[in-house]
Design a protein around this motif. Sequence first.
Motif, PDB file in Angstrom:
ATOM      1  N   LEU A   1       1.849   6.687  -6.841  1.00  0.00           N
ATOM      2  CA  LEU A   1       0.846   7.692  -7.193  1.00  0.00           C
ATOM      3  C   LEU A   1       1.383   9.110  -6.987  1.00  0.00           C
ATOM      4  O   LEU A   1       1.118  10.004  -7.787  1.00  0.00           O
TER       5      LEU A   1
ATOM      6  N   THR B   1       0.827  -1.195   0.000  1.00  0.00           N
ATOM      7  CA  THR B   1       0.000   0.000   0.000  1.00  0.00           C
ATOM      8  C   THR B   1       0.867   1.254   0.000  1.00  0.00           C
ATOM      9  O   THR B   1       0.595   2.201  -0.731  1.00  0.00           O
TER      10      THR B   1
ATOM     11  N   GLU C   1       3.899   1.501  -1.117  1.00  0.00           N
ATOM     12  CA  GLU C   1       4.545   1.587  -2.433  1.00  0.00           C
ATOM     13  C   GLU C   1       3.591   2.178  -3.464  1.00  0.00           C
ATOM     14  O   GLU C   1       3.990   3.002  -4.290  1.00  0.00           O
ATOM     15  N   TYR C   2       2.328   1.763  -3.402  1.00  0.00           N
ATOM     16  CA  TYR C   2       1.342   2.304  -4.335  1.00  0.00           C
ATOM     17  C   TYR C   2       1.150   3.794  -4.125  1.00  0.00           C
ATOM     18  O   TYR C   2       1.058   4.565  -5.088  1.00  0.00           O
TER      19      TYR C   2
END
Length: 145
Positions: free
Chosen positions: A11, A4, A6-7
Amino acid sequence: MIGTLEYVEILDHSEKLGKMVLESDVMEAYTQSKIALNQDEEAKKLIKAFNDMKSHYEDIQRFGRYHPDYNEIMKKVRYTKREMDMHEKVASFKIAERNLQKLLDEISQYVALSVSEQVKAPKDGAAFTDSGCGCGSGGACGCAS
Protein backbone atom coordinates in the motif's frame (compact mmCIF):
# COMPACT_ATOMS: atom_id res chain seq x y z
CA MET A 1 1.88 -10.89 10.85
CA ILE A 2 4.25 -10.99 7.88
CA GLY A 3 1.31 -10.94 5.46
CA THR A 4 -0.01 -7.81 7.12
CA LEU A 5 3.36 -6.06 6.95
CA GLU A 6 3.69 -7.02 3.28
CA TYR A 7 0.26 -5.55 2.57
CA VAL A 8 1.19 -2.32 4.34
CA GLU A 9 4.39 -2.12 2.30
CA ILE A 10 2.47 -2.73 -0.93
CA LEU A 11 0.00 0.00 0.00
CA ASP A 12 2.86 2.39 0.77
CA HIS A 13 4.42 1.71 -2.63
CA SER A 14 1.02 2.12 -4.29
CA GLU A 15 0.54 5.50 -2.64
CA LYS A 16 3.99 6.60 -3.79
CA LEU A 17 3.22 5.47 -7.33
CA GLY A 18 -0.10 7.30 -7.26
CA LYS A 19 1.61 10.45 -6.03
CA MET A 20 4.18 10.16 -8.82
CA VAL A 21 1.39 9.93 -11.40
CA LEU A 22 -0.42 12.93 -9.89
CA GLU A 23 2.80 14.97 -10.00
CA SER A 24 3.78 13.88 -13.53
CA ASP A 25 4.00 16.15 -16.58
CA VAL A 26 1.33 14.02 -18.26
CA MET A 27 -1.12 14.63 -15.41
CA GLU A 28 -0.27 18.33 -15.38
CA ALA A 29 -1.01 18.58 -19.11
CA TYR A 30 -4.30 16.70 -18.58
CA THR A 31 -5.34 18.98 -15.72
CA GLN A 32 -4.46 22.14 -17.62
CA SER A 33 -6.29 21.03 -20.75
CA LYS A 34 -9.35 20.05 -18.70
CA ILE A 35 -9.41 23.46 -16.99
CA ALA A 36 -9.02 25.22 -20.35
CA LEU A 37 -11.83 23.12 -21.82
CA ASN A 38 -14.16 23.83 -18.91
CA GLN A 39 -13.53 27.57 -19.19
CA ASP A 40 -14.14 27.79 -22.95
CA GLU A 41 -17.74 28.82 -23.65
CA GLU A 42 -17.62 27.86 -27.33
CA ALA A 43 -16.35 24.39 -26.45
CA LYS A 44 -19.16 24.01 -23.91
CA LYS A 45 -21.71 24.91 -26.59
CA LEU A 46 -20.23 22.43 -29.05
CA ILE A 47 -20.21 19.66 -26.42
CA LYS A 48 -23.82 20.43 -25.47
CA ALA A 49 -24.87 20.43 -29.14
CA PHE A 50 -23.19 17.06 -29.64
CA ASN A 51 -24.80 15.58 -26.52
CA ASP A 52 -28.23 16.83 -27.64
CA MET A 53 -27.71 15.33 -31.09
CA LYS A 54 -26.51 12.10 -29.51
CA SER A 55 -29.79 11.81 -27.59
CA HIS A 56 -31.66 12.04 -30.92
CA TYR A 57 -29.33 9.37 -32.28
CA GLU A 58 -30.12 7.09 -29.34
CA ASP A 59 -33.84 7.57 -29.99
CA ILE A 60 -33.59 6.42 -33.61
CA GLN A 61 -31.34 3.47 -32.74
CA ARG A 62 -34.38 1.55 -31.55
CA PHE A 63 -35.60 1.43 -35.15
CA GLY A 64 -32.29 1.66 -36.97
CA ARG A 65 -32.44 2.36 -40.71
CA TYR A 66 -36.17 2.02 -40.69
CA HIS A 67 -36.60 5.25 -38.74
CA PRO A 68 -37.74 8.02 -41.12
CA ASP A 69 -35.07 10.47 -39.89
CA TYR A 70 -32.23 7.95 -39.77
CA ASN A 71 -30.06 9.39 -42.55
CA GLU A 72 -30.59 12.99 -41.49
CA ILE A 73 -29.78 12.33 -37.84
CA MET A 74 -26.72 10.24 -38.75
CA LYS A 75 -25.35 13.12 -40.86
CA LYS A 76 -26.04 15.64 -38.11
CA VAL A 77 -24.38 13.46 -35.48
CA ARG A 78 -21.25 13.07 -37.59
CA TYR A 79 -21.21 16.80 -38.37
CA THR A 80 -21.63 17.93 -34.75
CA LYS A 81 -19.05 15.40 -33.54
CA ARG A 82 -16.54 16.57 -36.13
CA GLU A 83 -17.24 20.20 -35.27
CA MET A 84 -16.72 19.45 -31.58
CA ASP A 85 -13.59 17.36 -32.17
CA MET A 86 -12.00 20.03 -34.35
CA HIS A 87 -12.25 22.68 -31.63
CA GLU A 88 -8.76 23.43 -30.31
CA LYS A 89 -9.55 22.95 -26.61
CA VAL A 90 -11.49 19.72 -27.19
CA ALA A 91 -8.70 18.30 -29.35
CA SER A 92 -6.06 19.28 -26.78
CA PHE A 93 -8.07 17.66 -24.00
CA LYS A 94 -8.54 14.44 -25.97
CA ILE A 95 -4.81 14.23 -26.68
CA ALA A 96 -3.96 14.83 -23.01
CA GLU A 97 -6.57 12.26 -21.98
CA ARG A 98 -5.07 9.66 -24.35
CA ASN A 99 -1.58 10.38 -23.04
CA LEU A 100 -2.73 9.93 -19.45
CA GLN A 101 -4.49 6.69 -20.35
CA LYS A 102 -1.33 5.48 -22.07
CA LEU A 103 0.73 6.23 -18.95
CA LEU A 104 -1.74 4.39 -16.72
CA ASP A 105 -1.80 1.43 -19.11
CA GLU A 106 2.01 1.28 -19.12
CA ILE A 107 2.09 1.33 -15.32
CA SER A 108 -0.56 -1.41 -15.15
CA GLN A 109 1.37 -3.50 -17.65
CA TYR A 110 4.62 -3.06 -15.74
CA VAL A 111 3.01 -4.03 -12.41
CA ALA A 112 1.22 -7.02 -13.95
CA LEU A 113 4.36 -8.33 -15.64
CA SER A 114 6.37 -7.89 -12.47
CA VAL A 115 3.98 -10.35 -10.82
CA SER A 116 3.73 -12.89 -13.63
CA GLU A 117 3.60 -13.21 -17.41
CA GLN A 118 0.09 -14.68 -17.07
CA VAL A 119 -1.39 -11.64 -15.28
CA LYS A 120 -3.45 -9.59 -17.70
CA ALA A 121 -3.46 -5.80 -17.61
CA PRO A 122 -5.35 -3.21 -19.65
CA LYS A 123 -3.58 -2.23 -22.84
CA ASP A 124 -4.32 0.63 -25.25
CA GLY A 125 -7.28 1.80 -23.18
CA ALA A 126 -8.76 -1.72 -23.23
CA ALA A 127 -10.35 -1.16 -19.85
CA PHE A 128 -12.91 0.98 -21.66
CA THR A 129 -13.64 -1.31 -24.58
CA ASP A 130 -15.18 -4.69 -25.14
CA SER A 131 -13.27 -7.72 -26.34
CA GLY A 132 -12.68 -6.15 -29.73
CA CYS A 133 -14.88 -8.58 -31.62
CA GLY A 134 -17.40 -5.89 -32.38
CA CYS A 135 -20.45 -7.69 -31.08
CA GLY A 136 -20.38 -5.88 -27.71
CA SER A 137 -20.79 -9.02 -25.66
CA GLY A 138 -17.36 -8.69 -24.05
CA GLY A 139 -16.22 -11.98 -25.50
CA ALA A 140 -19.18 -13.98 -24.15
CA CYS A 141 -20.13 -14.93 -27.69
CA GLY A 142 -16.89 -16.82 -28.15
CA CYS A 143 -15.83 -14.90 -31.25
CA ALA A 144 -12.87 -13.33 -29.45
CA SER A 145 -11.44 -14.18 -26.09
